[in-house]
Write an enzyme that holds these catalytic residues in place. Structure first.
Site, PDB file in Angstrom:
ATOM      1  N   LYS A  44       0.844  -1.216   0.000  1.00 37.57           N
ATOM      2  CA  LYS A  44       0.000   0.000   0.000  1.00 37.57           C
ATOM      3  C   LYS A  44       0.868   1.251   0.000  1.00 37.57           C
ATOM      4  O   LYS A  44       0.395   2.360   0.195  1.00 37.57           O
ATOM      5  CB  LYS A  44      -0.904   0.016   1.234  1.00 37.57           C
ATOM      6  CG  LYS A  44      -1.965  -1.062   1.275  1.00 37.57           C
ATOM      7  CD  LYS A  44      -3.012  -0.768   2.346  1.00 37.57           C
ATOM      8  CE  LYS A  44      -2.522  -1.079   3.733  1.00 37.57           C
ATOM      9  NZ  LYS A  44      -3.591  -0.895   4.752  1.00 37.57           N
ATOM     10  N   LYS A  46       2.721   2.208   2.301  1.00 37.97           N
ATOM     11  CA  LYS A  46       2.587   2.822   3.622  1.00 37.97           C
ATOM     12  C   LYS A  46       3.713   2.315   4.511  1.00 37.97           C
ATOM     13  O   LYS A  46       3.977   1.131   4.560  1.00 37.97           O
ATOM     14  CB  LYS A  46       1.246   2.418   4.257  1.00 37.97           C
ATOM     15  CG  LYS A  46       0.120   3.394   3.994  1.00 37.97           C
ATOM     16  CD  LYS A  46      -1.059   3.099   4.930  1.00 37.97           C
ATOM     17  CE  LYS A  46      -1.976   4.291   5.027  1.00 37.97           C
ATOM     18  NZ  LYS A  46      -3.073   4.092   5.982  1.00 37.97           N
TER      19      LYS A  46
HETATM   20  N1  C2G Z   1     -10.423   6.375   9.033  1.00 41.59           N
HETATM   21  C1  C2G Z   1     -11.469   7.245   9.329  1.00 41.59           C
HETATM   22  N2  C2G Z   1     -11.196   8.532   9.604  1.00 41.59           N
HETATM   23  C2  C2G Z   1      -9.919   8.989   9.605  1.00 41.59           C
HETATM   24  C3  C2G Z   1      -8.855   8.110   9.312  1.00 41.59           C
HETATM   25  C4  C2G Z   1      -9.130   6.785   9.029  1.00 41.59           C
HETATM   26  O1  C2G Z   1     -12.649   6.844   9.339  1.00 41.59           O
HETATM   27  N3  C2G Z   1      -9.704  10.296   9.887  1.00 41.59           N
HETATM   28  C5  C2G Z   1     -10.755   4.980   8.716  1.00 41.59           C
HETATM   29  C6  C2G Z   1     -10.327   4.587   7.307  1.00 41.59           C
HETATM   30  O2  C2G Z   1     -11.299   5.018   6.355  1.00 41.59           O
HETATM   31  C7  C2G Z   1     -10.249   3.074   7.413  1.00 41.59           C
HETATM   32  C8  C2G Z   1      -9.806   2.862   8.889  1.00 41.59           C
HETATM   33  O3  C2G Z   1     -10.056   4.100   9.567  1.00 41.59           O
HETATM   34  O4  C2G Z   1     -11.550   2.498   7.221  1.00 41.59           O
HETATM   35  C9  C2G Z   1      -8.346   2.509   8.993  1.00 41.59           C
HETATM   36  O5  C2G Z   1      -7.613   3.539   8.346  1.00 41.59           O
HETATM   37  P1  C2G Z   1      -6.105   3.182   7.860  1.00 41.59           P
HETATM   38  O6  C2G Z   1      -5.373   2.573   8.996  1.00 41.59           O
HETATM   39  O7  C2G Z   1      -5.562   4.386   7.162  1.00 41.59           O
HETATM   40  O8  C2G Z   1      -6.396   2.016   6.824  1.00 41.59           O
HETATM   41  P2  C2G Z   1      -5.973   1.959   5.274  1.00 41.59           P
HETATM   42  O9  C2G Z   1      -4.524   2.202   5.131  1.00 41.59           O
HETATM   43  O10 C2G Z   1      -6.942   2.782   4.534  1.00 41.59           O
HETATM   44  O11 C2G Z   1      -6.151   0.387   4.984  1.00 41.59           O
HETATM   45  O12 C2G Z   1      -7.732  -3.391   2.708  1.00 41.59           O
HETATM   46  C10 C2G Z   1      -8.115  -2.159   3.295  1.00 41.59           C
HETATM   47  C11 C2G Z   1      -6.887  -1.428   3.753  1.00 41.59           C
HETATM   48  O13 C2G Z   1      -6.117  -2.247   4.618  1.00 41.59           O
HETATM   49  C12 C2G Z   1      -7.309  -0.147   4.462  1.00 41.59           C
END
Ligand code: C2G
Length: 130
Positions: A44, A46
């Site tokens: 990703k 990340k």
């Molecule tokens: N999230 C949120 N509000 C934020 C930040 C994050 O609602 N201000 C939500 C994201 O939309 C996600 C969850 O928190 O549903 C986890 O966010 P991340 O850790 O950034 O996950 P991500 O890298 O988007 O990984 O297969 C799916 C991926 O693994 C998602």
């Protein structure tokens, strides 16, 4: 028992993650949280601050989390949903549409992201305070 699943990196756990987990749990009775492995994060593009085991321990400590699993590749969601008889798949709406293909085996719900917070913003703000 209505079972819910969501996935994420959950690095430097913040209020946006907690709001997501709280709302996801409120949609059912049991919440699975798939935590992205360090290798999957590389896919990703990340770079998490905390390693998988630390991120897993922190998410397990959240009252809304019932069970944690490791997310190792994009394709595992369908398998996880079928294996655990998941009713609802939830993601923040930055992913809106990305997982609609799973709607043949479960309900797919995208919840509004919490505005004004992100791990990237935290890192940027702390960097500027040096
Ligand atoms: N999230 C949120 N509000 C934020 C930040 C994050 O609602 N201000 C939500 C994201 O939309 C996600 C969850 O928190 O549903 C986890 O966010 P991340 O850790 O950034 O996950 P991500 O890298 O988007 O990984 O297969 C799916 C991926 O693994 C998602």
């Amino acid at each position: 028992m209505k079972k819910v699943i969501t996935y994420g990196t959950f690095d430097m756990l913040h209020i946006g993650h907690v709001h997501l987990l709280r709302r996801a749990k409120a949609l059912g009775d049991y919440l699975y949280v798939g935590i992205s492995s360090d290798e999957f994060n590389a896919l990703k593009n990340k770079q998490a601050y905390y390693r998988l085991e630390e991120r897993r321990t922190i998410v397990e400590a959240i009252r809304y989390t019932d069970e944690v699993l490791v997310e190792q590749h994009w394709e595992q969601k369908r398998h996880d949903i079928l294996q655990h008889n998941i009713d609802i798949f939830v993601m923040g709406d930055d992913w809106k549409g990305a997982f609609d293909h799973l709607s043949d085996i479960c309900q797919v719900i995208y919840l509004p992201r919490t505005v004004g917070i992100s791990t990237t913003k935290i890192k940027r703000d702390l960097h500027h305070e040096r």
